[in-house]
Design a protein around this motif. Structure first.
Motif, PDB file in Angstrom:
ATOM      1  N   CYS A 277       0.823  -1.218   0.000  1.00  0.00           N
ATOM      2  CA  CYS A 277       0.000   0.000   0.000  1.00  0.00           C
ATOM      3  C   CYS A 277       0.854   1.264   0.000  1.00  0.00           C
ATOM      4  O   CYS A 277       0.349   2.351  -0.312  1.00  0.00           O
ATOM      5  N   ILE A 280       0.771   3.175  -3.225  1.00  0.00           N
ATOM      6  CA  ILE A 280      -0.412   3.924  -3.656  1.00  0.00           C
ATOM      7  C   ILE A 280      -0.106   5.398  -3.921  1.00  0.00           C
ATOM      8  O   ILE A 280      -0.538   5.942  -4.951  1.00  0.00           O
ATOM      9  N   SER A 309      -6.325   6.012  -7.324  1.00  0.00           N
ATOM     10  CA  SER A 309      -5.214   5.538  -6.485  1.00  0.00           C
ATOM     11  C   SER A 309      -5.660   4.423  -5.546  1.00  0.00           C
ATOM     12  O   SER A 309      -5.826   4.620  -4.338  1.00  0.00           O
ATOM     13  N   ASN A 310      -5.877   3.257  -6.106  1.00  0.00           N
ATOM     14  CA  ASN A 310      -6.207   2.063  -5.322  1.00  0.00           C
ATOM     15  C   ASN A 310      -5.866   0.839  -6.160  1.00  0.00           C
ATOM     16  O   ASN A 310      -5.418   0.963  -7.303  1.00  0.00           O
ATOM     17  N   TYR A 311      -6.079  -0.332  -5.580  1.00  0.00           N
ATOM     18  CA  TYR A 311      -5.836  -1.575  -6.310  1.00  0.00           C
ATOM     19  C   TYR A 311      -7.168  -2.183  -6.742  1.00  0.00           C
ATOM     20  O   TYR A 311      -8.231  -1.808  -6.243  1.00  0.00           O
ATOM     21  N   SER A 343      -6.562  -0.518   0.269  1.00  0.00           N
ATOM     22  CA  SER A 343      -6.605   0.575  -0.720  1.00  0.00           C
ATOM     23  C   SER A 343      -8.015   1.147  -0.849  1.00  0.00           C
ATOM     24  O   SER A 343      -8.181   2.348  -1.078  1.00  0.00           O
ATOM     25  N   THR A 347      -8.937   5.095  -0.345  1.00  0.00           N
ATOM     26  CA  THR A 347      -9.684   5.923  -1.299  1.00  0.00           C
ATOM     27  C   THR A 347     -10.949   6.482  -0.673  1.00  0.00           C
ATOM     28  O   THR A 347     -11.291   7.648  -0.867  1.00  0.00           O
TER      29      THR A 347
END
Length: 526
Positions: A277, A280, A309-311, A343, A347
């Motif tokens: 993380c 990120i 901006s995350n997975y 993530s 967000t």
């Protein structure tokens, strides 16, 4: 779905919502909690999760203009980000070998490349959910974000084809013929009306697209997205999307629960997922730099980069595929599931105050802005405007018509949806494209002559945010807004609205007043 799943999801979702965060974070926590107490995902839960994703992609397609994908900020931005991200993350992962963490010491160059590729995706589920809840899916940054997600979905499909060796059949070449089925589908939608047949038709079209693409050897979710895009310009697309919204949200709960059922992590795996993380912020910076280089305004670049901006759940799919064919160890599936969850939390927390964050740091962020603007990012000044109506849906358009009959060309309309604005301009209305939550728009607009702004928007959160931006821009005129529910009125007054109209009460009052006009001739005769 078992009743205990629903109960725990409700409790966790409500608790997280009361804490001021998106309920989806609570659903993720519910999945891990149920897993901890020994519950296991069943086939029904997995079916609901898959159905939720299919419906979500179908509704995305209904709101997507294909021409948005042709824009260089979308296709060049997505390609550049993926290539640079994989290179940078590969370098970092290789350097982590020196930390002595066992899971990293087992990574080969192939493994680290696959892991970097899996982490390059942003979550379609999380992002669309956040953009829908904030009413920003048709804004400039919302459309850029959705375009990037669609491009990433295409990358995922191509990867699945090469990784599995599953080549689409020759019948796939006939899929473009779906375009000729569009008039038939439109006729069907006209016939089903506005009742219970409408969402059922949506289910049929979404699942039909899914199964059709699966039959020809292409990922079915892409089929649901494409069928939705096929109908995006149809007048009933928005109504169809709204009719499916509640079903989609319920089914997506199954998706978030399913992530929690993946596995119970060890302390080491949690530490590794947290370490992932740390990448990120790198994802955010990379998106922001690419977007500003491609001439997007600083605000658009900032908001799009932040929400991206995350997975992604597609990263899980990629790693799951690698696990199934024996390329990667199962523990990476657990690690990625945890990193994905963290993530989402990141967000959900960061994006909810994104507009205020931009206001606070805009002087720094604008230093990276390209001096040359894209044509659609130019600010338009509403000439002679004294009244401005924000939100040109049915309510806003009705208000505009009534005010225009009284004040003429002193009334302007504004909406964040360029497609809607183009149609209204074609009808001769005096309207412009604009995002009311954009402080830069208000800073560049001559507000001294505008005496009244009407906020005809469905979301109380949007109205409060816009009111706050107007206050920052030193607007001194009056603000009127619309509330759908009685308990929203005081909140809107507290936010700065001078007058709040209850949507249903005022509609009933207007209906009664108009109807009474029918009795006037009779009264005169008597």
């Amino acid at each position: 779905m078992e009743i205990i799943f629903i109960f725990v999801a409700f409790i966790c979702g409500l608790a997280i919502k009361m804490a001021g965060f998106p309920p989806l974070i609570g659903f993720l926590l519910a999945g891990f909690a149920l897993n901890f107490f020994g519950y296991e995902a069943n086939a029904n839960l997995e079916t609901l999760a898959n159905l939720g994703i299919t419906l979500m992609l179908f509704t995305i397609g209904l709101k997507l203009n294909v021409r948005d994908l042709y824009k260089k900020e979308v296709w060049i931005g997505s390609i550049l980000h993926t290539v640079i991200w994989i290179t940078l993350v590969n370098i970092v992962l290789t350097s982590l070998l020196w930390l002595g963490i066992s899971v990293f010491s087992q990574l080969s160059l192939l493994h680290s490349t696959l892991l970097a590729f899996a982490l390059s995706f942003s979550s379609t589920v999380c992002i669309i959910k956040i953009l829908e809840e904030s009413g920003e899916i048709k804004t400039r940054h919302g459309k850029v974000s959705v375009g990037i997600l669609v491009m990433q979905d295409i990358f995922a499909v191509l990867f699945m084809v090469f990784a599995t060796g599953k080549i689409p059949s020759l019948w796939a070449l006939l899929l473009p013929l779906l375009f000729f089925a569009k008039p038939i589908i439109n006729k069907i939608l006209e016939r089903v009306g506005h009742g219970e047949l409408l969402p059922l038709t949506g289910f049929m079209l979404a699942m039909g697209g899914y199964e059709l693409f699966e039959l020809v050897g292409i990922k079915g979710d892409l089929g649901a997205l494409m069928v939705g895009m096929l109908l995006a310009q149809y007048s009933k697309a928005a109504e169809l999307s709204k009719s499916l919204m509640s079903f989609k949200d319920i089914f997506l709960i199954g998706f978030f629960l399913n992530i929690g059922f993946t596995a119970l992590p060890t302390v080491e795996l949690v530490a590794v997922s947290l370490l992932l993380c740390v990448f990120i912020p790198l994802k955010f910076l990379l998106f922001f730099k690419i977007f500003t280089w491609l001439k997007l305004r600083a605000r658009t670049a900032y908001l799009a980069s932040l929400v991206l901006s995350n997975y992604s759940e597609f990263g899980l799919i990629v790693i799951a595929l690698m696990v199934n064919i024996g390329v990667m160890d199962t523990q990476w599936l657990v690690i990625l599931a945890m990193a994905l969850s963290f993530s989402f939390v990141f967000t959900g927390i960061v994006y909810r105050n994104s507009h205020n964050q931009y206001n606070q740091f805009k002087h720094i962020l604008k230093r990276f802005e390209n001096p040359v603007r894209l044509p659609e990012d130019d600010y338009i000044q509403p000439k002679n405007a004294e009244i401005l109506v924000l939100g040109m849906g049915r309510v806003g358009k009705g208000a505009y018509a009534a005010l225009n009959a009284i004040s003429g060309n002193k009334v302007w309309g504004m909406d964040a949806d360029p497609v809607r604005i183009a149609k209204l301009q074609h009808q001769g209305l005096q309207v412009l494209v604009g995002d009311g939550e954009d402080i830069d728009l208000w800073d560049n607009m001559e507000l001294s002559k505008i005496q009244l702004i009407l906020l005809a928007l469905p979301s109380i959160k949007d109205i409060c945010n816009i009111t706050e931006q107007l206050q920052h821009a030193n607007y001194t005129g009056k603000i009127a807004s619309i509330a759908r529910y009685e308990d929203e009125i005081q909140a809107l007054l507290n936010a700065g609205s001078d007058k709040v109209f209850n949507f249903f009460t005022e509609a009933g009052t207007g209906f009664a007043e108009e109807s009474l006009q029918l009795l006037k001739p009779t009264v005169v005769d008597n």
